[in-house]
Design an enzyme around this catalytic site. Sequence first.
Site, short mmCIF file in Angstrom:
data_model
loop_
_atom_site.label_atom_id
_atom_site.label_comp_id
_atom_site.label_asym_id
_atom_site.label_seq_id
_atom_site.Cartn_x
_atom_site.Cartn_y
_atom_site.Cartn_z
N LYS A 250 -58.91 -13.93 -47.94
CA LYS A 250 -59.33 -13.25 -48.86
C LYS A 250 -59.23 -11.16 -49.57
O LYS A 250 -60.05 -10.81 -50.53
CB LYS A 250 -60.74 -12.34 -47.37
CG LYS A 250 -61.53 -14.26 -47.09
CD LYS A 250 -62.41 -14.02 -46.21
CE LYS A 250 -62.89 -15.05 -45.16
NZ LYS A 250 -63.78 -14.83 -43.88
N GLN B 245 -65.06 -11.70 -39.27
CA GLN B 245 -64.68 -13.38 -39.44
C GLN B 245 -65.13 -14.04 -37.89
O GLN B 245 -65.36 -13.78 -36.40
CB GLN B 245 -62.96 -13.69 -39.15
CG GLN B 245 -62.53 -14.56 -39.56
CD GLN B 245 -62.46 -15.34 -41.02
OE1 GLN B 245 -63.28 -14.69 -41.13
NE2 GLN B 245 -62.86 -16.41 -40.99
N ASP C 78 -72.69 -12.32 -45.48
CA ASP C 78 -71.77 -13.63 -45.18
C ASP C 78 -73.27 -14.73 -45.10
O ASP C 78 -73.82 -16.02 -45.08
CB ASP C 78 -71.64 -13.86 -44.33
CG ASP C 78 -69.91 -13.96 -43.60
OD1 ASP C 78 -69.50 -14.84 -44.62
OD2 ASP C 78 -69.92 -13.51 -42.39
N1 GUN Z 1 -65.37 -18.63 -40.06
C1 GUN Z 1 -64.96 -19.86 -41.12
N2 GUN Z 1 -65.51 -19.93 -42.22
C2 GUN Z 1 -66.75 -18.76 -42.18
C3 GUN Z 1 -67.16 -18.01 -42.59
O1 GUN Z 1 -67.90 -18.66 -44.00
N3 GUN Z 1 -67.52 -16.22 -42.76
C4 GUN Z 1 -66.83 -15.95 -41.52
N4 GUN Z 1 -67.65 -14.64 -40.86
N5 GUN Z 1 -66.53 -16.84 -40.92
C5 GUN Z 1 -66.08 -17.59 -41.28
#
Ligand code: GUN
Length: 277
Positions: free
Chosen positions: A49, A93, A116
């Site tokens: 990311k 996360q 998100d």
């Molecule tokens: N863990 C796995 N996929 C995601 C996601 O799309 N967002 C977040 N915040 N954590 C994750």
Amino acid sequence: MAIILDGKNLRDKILAELKEKIDTYEKKPTLVVILVGENPASQIYVNNKKKTAEKIGINSIVLNYPENTTEQELLNKINELNNDNEVTAILVQLPLPKHISKENIINAIDPKKDVDGFTPYNFGKLFSGEKPYVYPCTPKGILLLLKEYNIEVSGKHVVIIGRSNIVGRPLSQMMLNENATVTVCHSHTKNLSEITKTADVIISAVGKNIIEGEKMLKSGCVVVDVGIFKDSTGRTRGDVDFESASKIASYISPVPGGVGPMTITSLMLNTVELFEI
Ligand code: GUN
């Protein structure tokens, strides 16, 4: 043989366009990612990311917290980030360590910075058929990928396997918005293959190798594989047995290179959308 739904190619195209747009901004968006603990998969995702954000001109800050961080410490930080005008997007996360309430943490994020789309405000908007500030990244990426290949879901039977808050649940609502007939299957579903055999579009987000071509798929269906894990030989696999499924499906997303790149792409799109509010 099925046509490959190429997430890498679409990612590169969308990110190039996004970079051009961001280059015109005087001030840049700032994405803060909070990572608690040392889950190796999460560390890889967070690094990706950050790298992607920086490549296209988004400021990216990763805040690493040790496993034993308290919920209150995180809540204090989120409160601080909510009030910091320089910060335009916040991502925590998942998964979080067990002693921290995921709900309490997500609830604390300002919905206008919730990149998100997971806060109750944004989820509630989505589930009531209204517009959230942004849509969750993986479902959004799947819809972008289907659109790129002109795959229409209106009136089609879309079968989703998995009911997580990250993929299955929000995806079901986004598919309803697109006028699909939606079935959500999960660990308690009986006769899974009878249901999947009726799917025009099948989207699996389980993290286990559960989809076999001949037994479970209808000829000409579209297969989207969200699962990603390492098998016993260390090979990266998805939920779908690619070899058998690609003989029956009309389109199929590979793992890796299908949905994964689209999730990150959506995160970048969402970061820019929140910046523009
Ligand atoms: N863990 C796995 N996929 C995601 C996601 O799309 N967002 C977040 N915040 N954590 C994750």
